[in-house]
Design an enzyme around this catalytic site. Structure first.
Site, mmCIF file in Angstrom:
data_model
loop_
_atom_site.group_PDB
_atom_site.id
_atom_site.type_symbol
_atom_site.label_atom_id
_atom_site.label_comp_id
_atom_site.label_asym_id
_atom_site.label_seq_id
_atom_site.Cartn_x
_atom_site.Cartn_y
_atom_site.Cartn_z
ATOM 1 N N LYS A 69 -47.238 31.741 -51.536
ATOM 2 C CA LYS A 69 -48.067 31.072 -52.555
ATOM 3 C C LYS A 69 -47.253 30.123 -53.421
ATOM 4 O O LYS A 69 -47.658 28.974 -53.641
ATOM 5 C CB LYS A 69 -48.766 32.143 -53.400
ATOM 6 C CG LYS A 69 -49.669 31.626 -54.493
ATOM 7 C CD LYS A 69 -50.670 32.656 -54.934
ATOM 8 C CE LYS A 69 -50.122 34.060 -55.024
ATOM 9 N NZ LYS A 69 -49.000 34.233 -55.962
ATOM 10 N N THR A 71 -44.305 28.839 -52.749
ATOM 11 C CA THR A 71 -43.805 27.789 -51.864
ATOM 12 C C THR A 71 -44.881 26.732 -51.632
ATOM 13 O O THR A 71 -44.615 25.524 -51.681
ATOM 14 C CB THR A 71 -43.357 28.395 -50.522
ATOM 15 O OG1 THR A 71 -42.338 29.370 -50.770
ATOM 16 C CG2 THR A 71 -42.817 27.334 -49.581
ATOM 17 N N ARG A 92 -44.886 30.478 -63.011
ATOM 18 C CA ARG A 92 -44.365 31.597 -63.792
ATOM 19 C C ARG A 92 -42.847 31.716 -63.624
ATOM 20 O O ARG A 92 -42.287 31.287 -62.608
ATOM 21 C CB ARG A 92 -45.016 32.909 -63.351
ATOM 22 C CG ARG A 92 -46.487 33.016 -63.682
ATOM 23 C CD ARG A 92 -47.085 34.273 -63.094
ATOM 24 N NE ARG A 92 -46.988 34.270 -61.640
ATOM 25 C CZ ARG A 92 -47.105 35.346 -60.866
ATOM 26 N NH1 ARG A 92 -47.304 36.521 -61.416
ATOM 27 N NH2 ARG A 92 -47.021 35.257 -59.563
ATOM 28 N N LYS A 103 -38.983 42.315 -53.705
ATOM 29 C CA LYS A 103 -39.721 41.075 -53.467
ATOM 30 C C LYS A 103 -38.818 39.846 -53.489
ATOM 31 O O LYS A 103 -39.092 38.837 -52.858
ATOM 32 C CB LYS A 103 -40.829 40.931 -54.525
ATOM 33 C CG LYS A 103 -41.810 39.795 -54.271
ATOM 34 C CD LYS A 103 -42.972 39.869 -55.258
ATOM 35 C CE LYS A 103 -43.989 38.779 -54.983
ATOM 36 N NZ LYS A 103 -43.517 37.453 -55.406
ATOM 37 N N ALA A 271 -49.542 40.185 -61.973
ATOM 38 C CA ALA A 271 -51.001 40.175 -61.843
ATOM 39 C C ALA A 271 -51.571 41.543 -61.495
ATOM 40 O O ALA A 271 -52.774 41.751 -61.639
ATOM 41 C CB ALA A 271 -51.429 39.165 -60.787
ATOM 42 N N PHE A 299 -50.353 37.349 -56.912
ATOM 43 C CA PHE A 299 -50.943 38.200 -55.876
ATOM 44 C C PHE A 299 -52.224 37.579 -55.306
ATOM 45 O O PHE A 299 -52.363 36.360 -55.274
ATOM 46 C CB PHE A 299 -51.162 39.621 -56.394
ATOM 47 C CG PHE A 299 -49.873 40.342 -56.676
ATOM 48 C CD1 PHE A 299 -48.880 40.442 -55.713
ATOM 49 C CD2 PHE A 299 -49.622 40.920 -57.920
ATOM 50 C CE1 PHE A 299 -47.670 41.097 -55.971
ATOM 51 C CE2 PHE A 299 -48.429 41.574 -58.183
ATOM 52 C CZ PHE A 299 -47.455 41.665 -57.194
ATOM 53 N N PHE A 380 -46.464 29.501 -38.770
ATOM 54 C CA PHE A 380 -45.211 30.005 -38.231
ATOM 55 C C PHE A 380 -45.088 29.568 -36.765
ATOM 56 O O PHE A 380 -46.100 29.332 -36.100
ATOM 57 C CB PHE A 380 -45.173 31.540 -38.316
ATOM 58 C CG PHE A 380 -44.862 32.072 -39.686
ATOM 59 C CD1 PHE A 380 -43.647 32.677 -39.947
ATOM 60 C CD2 PHE A 380 -45.777 31.945 -40.720
ATOM 61 C CE1 PHE A 380 -43.352 33.165 -41.219
ATOM 62 C CE2 PHE A 380 -45.496 32.430 -41.986
ATOM 63 C CZ PHE A 380 -44.271 33.044 -42.234
ATOM 64 N N TRP A 408 -42.555 24.684 -46.154
ATOM 65 C CA TRP A 408 -41.288 25.432 -46.130
ATOM 66 C C TRP A 408 -40.238 24.658 -45.340
ATOM 67 O O TRP A 408 -39.083 24.547 -45.762
ATOM 68 C CB TRP A 408 -41.502 26.812 -45.504
ATOM 69 C CG TRP A 408 -40.305 27.717 -45.602
ATOM 70 C CD1 TRP A 408 -40.012 28.596 -46.608
ATOM 71 C CD2 TRP A 408 -39.209 27.795 -44.677
ATOM 72 N NE1 TRP A 408 -38.809 29.221 -46.350
ATOM 73 C CE2 TRP A 408 -38.298 28.750 -45.181
ATOM 74 C CE3 TRP A 408 -38.917 27.150 -43.477
ATOM 75 C CZ2 TRP A 408 -37.120 29.081 -44.524
ATOM 76 C CZ3 TRP A 408 -37.738 27.471 -42.814
ATOM 77 C CH2 TRP A 408 -36.853 28.432 -43.330
#
Length: 554
Positions: A69, A71, A92, A103, A271, A299, A380, A408
């Site tokens: 998210k 990224t 954030r 994480k 969140a 999230f 991917f 990415w």
């Protein structure tokens, strides 16, 4: 290259140049070294530019396969810049808990990152330290008041205010302090929250000025008297000193993406236990500076987006123009029952079982909040055309487009198609609506969220929760919005129920009021306000060489 190697090889522009790009005059800039700065809030009043379009980036229910998210948010902003748009991103700040836990950091990944990545993921400009200091000052003044005679008649058994630290430390969840004799305080049961779960984090992120910040701090309830009357930080005469600690932390932080797009990184409530959005001041500043402002919520859309829309937008008077819902084929296959080790193989059957998770989030944005949206699929190498086409087909049935994102690997170039679709959506009129009305009772608001957003049958309240709701209603807090504290891994309160479960109720185990932030917190399931470290913490892989170069941070 790894994320940190990509970030360390980037040629950053001086922050003064980024400020010029964003239209920030030197008089508003407070530099923290060469590549970071705070922006004085007076710019919000003195800049007469009309507000730009607000774009929210959210996601499907998270899985260990990852969604990307942040990224995507960064890559979208760089993509908007590539197509000639004036854009500012608002994100954030990362918490040290996840950075050293499981994480990792929250500065994006690959070629869609904000930099300086190490600074942002570690101490940054000291905002979280200031929040922790203000939180613990209030705790110290509370206990000192009791020790010095307890003029306010506070019941030590009914203190609700906890100390905090920005670290995953399960050892601190429940403590007994004030031991060792009378001169060392009054013995009582106590505990710690992680800093991002502190009400002060929420207060900072929802305040729009120093005056507003001080007023919110003064309303914080720290406990109750023997007569069951609430006691506030204002009654302890703590709000002024707390505001003094937070006056600089209230100012948004200016950094840049790898491609030189201005980025405001400020505030960081989780969140799953808080409201999950960056600060109101950063979002409003991004809208004031840019024709397009990209922001994210934590999230899945059932948590971060719901709170962004029902709490933050309601208080700040924000009206989003478009929503991006991030998904991956891999994550959707996990929602369809595939093990993480088997995600590389094509599996249309599992994907079809997992897609309802995405479709429920999409439907909520479209039908509950009435906002235009697009699904961004992070592709991917193992994703097949058949899998991608299945997602496109299912989303089209809801009237929502799907765009492949490759930010990415390609940065802004990989986000151009997404940027063009977002610009198209921003030109559409929308009839933005909230999920619930504030005039509903506390129980009705929770029940509405569970039915309309989670897809459940309703709420189950423990007997003590019914008493808590009655008390808060009697005190006049029943008209506040609700902040659900719930597992991020499921629409339900059971993390094992993946996909789009039905026929469930959500059990609320505790209710409390965050009177300063201005919302009711409903705690469900086994949610913890102080996480613990995993068996192998990310901290074990982080190191620094003799030149001060950090490795292992991601």
């Amino acid at each position: 290259m790894t994320d940190i190697e990509i970030a360390q090889s980037a040629k950053m522009l001086p922050i003064t140049e980024i400020a010029k790009t964003a239209g920030i005059d030197d008089k508003y800039l407070e530099q923290y070294g060469k590549y970071k700065a705070k922006v004085d809030l007076s710019i919000l009043k003195e800049n007469e530019k009309p507000d730009g379009k607000l774009i929210l980036v959210t996601a499907i229910t998270p899985t260990p396969a990852g969604e990307g998210k942040t990224t995507t948010s960064i890559g979208l902003a760089d993509g908007l810049k590539k197509v000639g748009k004036n854009v500012v991103i608002a994100l954030r700040e990362p918490s040290l808990g996840p950075v050293f836990g499981v994480k990792g950091g929250a500065a994006g990944g690959g070629y869609a990152q904000v930099v300086p990545m190490e600074d942002i993921n570690l101490h940054f400009t000291g905002d979280f330290h200031a929040i922790g200091a203000a939180n613990n000052l209030l705790a110290a003044m509370l206990d000192n008041h009791i020790y010095q005679g307890n003029k306010l008649n506070i019941d030590p058994r009914r203190i609700t205010w906890k100390r905090c630290v920005d670290m995953n430390d399960r050892q601190l969840r429940f403590v007994t302090d004030g031991l060792g004799g009378r001169i060392n305080g009054v013995p009582r049961e106590d505990g710690y929250d992680i800093t991002v779960a502190s009400e002060i984090m929420a207060v900072l992120c929802l305040s729009n000025s120093i005056t507003d910040l001080k007023e919110r701090l003064s309303r914080i309830i720290v406990g109750y008297t023997y007569n069951e009357e609430p006691v506030t930080a204002g009654q302890l005469n703590a709000a002024g000193a707390m505001t003094a600690l937070l006056k600089d932390a209230l100012k948004p932080n200016l950094v840049q993406t790898l491609e030189g797009t201005p980025a405001l990184v400020h505030g960081g409530p989780f969140a799953n236990i808080a409201h999950g959005c960056n600060s109101v001041t950063a979002t409003k500043l991004a809208m004031k500076l840019g024709d397009y402002a990209v922001t994210e919520a934590g999230f899945g859309a059932d948590l971060g987006a719901e709170k962004f829309l029902d709490i933050k937008c309601r208080y700040a008077g924000l009206n989003p123009s478009a929503v991006v819902i991030v998904a991956t084929v891999r994550a959707l296959k996990m929602h369809g029952g595939v093990a993480k080790t088997e995600l590389g193989a094509e599996n249309l059957e599992a994907l079809e079982k997992g897609i309802p998770n995405l479709l429920r989030h999409v439907s909520n944005i479209k039908n509950v909040y009435k906002l235009p949206s697009v699904v961004a699929v992070n592709r991917f190498p193992t994703d097949t055309d058949a899998e991608i086409n299945l997602i496109i087909e299912k989303c089209k049935e809801l009237g929502v487009n799907v765009v492949l994102s490759n930010v990415w690997a390609e940065g802004g170039n990989g986000g151009v198609e997404l940027a063009e679709e977002v610009v198209r959506l921003c030109e559409q009129d929308n009839d933005f609506s909230f999920c619930y009305d504030l005039d509903l009772s506390i129980e009705e608001k929770i029940d509405t969220i569970i039915k309309r957003i989670y897809g459940g049958d309703g709420v189950a309240l423990l007997p003590k929760v019914k008493k808590q709701i009655q008390q808060l209603t009697d005190l006049g807090y029943d008209k506040l919005p609700v902040c659900m504290a719930k597992t991020q891994y499921s629409f339900s309160d059971d993390p094992a129920k993946m996909g789009a479960p039905e026929g469930f109720t959500v059990t609320v185990k505790n209710i409390k009021v965050s009177a300063g932030a201005g919302f009711i917190v409903a705690l469900t399931g086994d949610i913890m306000t102080m996480p613990g470290l995993p068996k192998v913490p990310a901290a074990e892989k982080i190191d620094v060489d003799e030149n001060g170069t950090i490795s292992g941070l991601f």
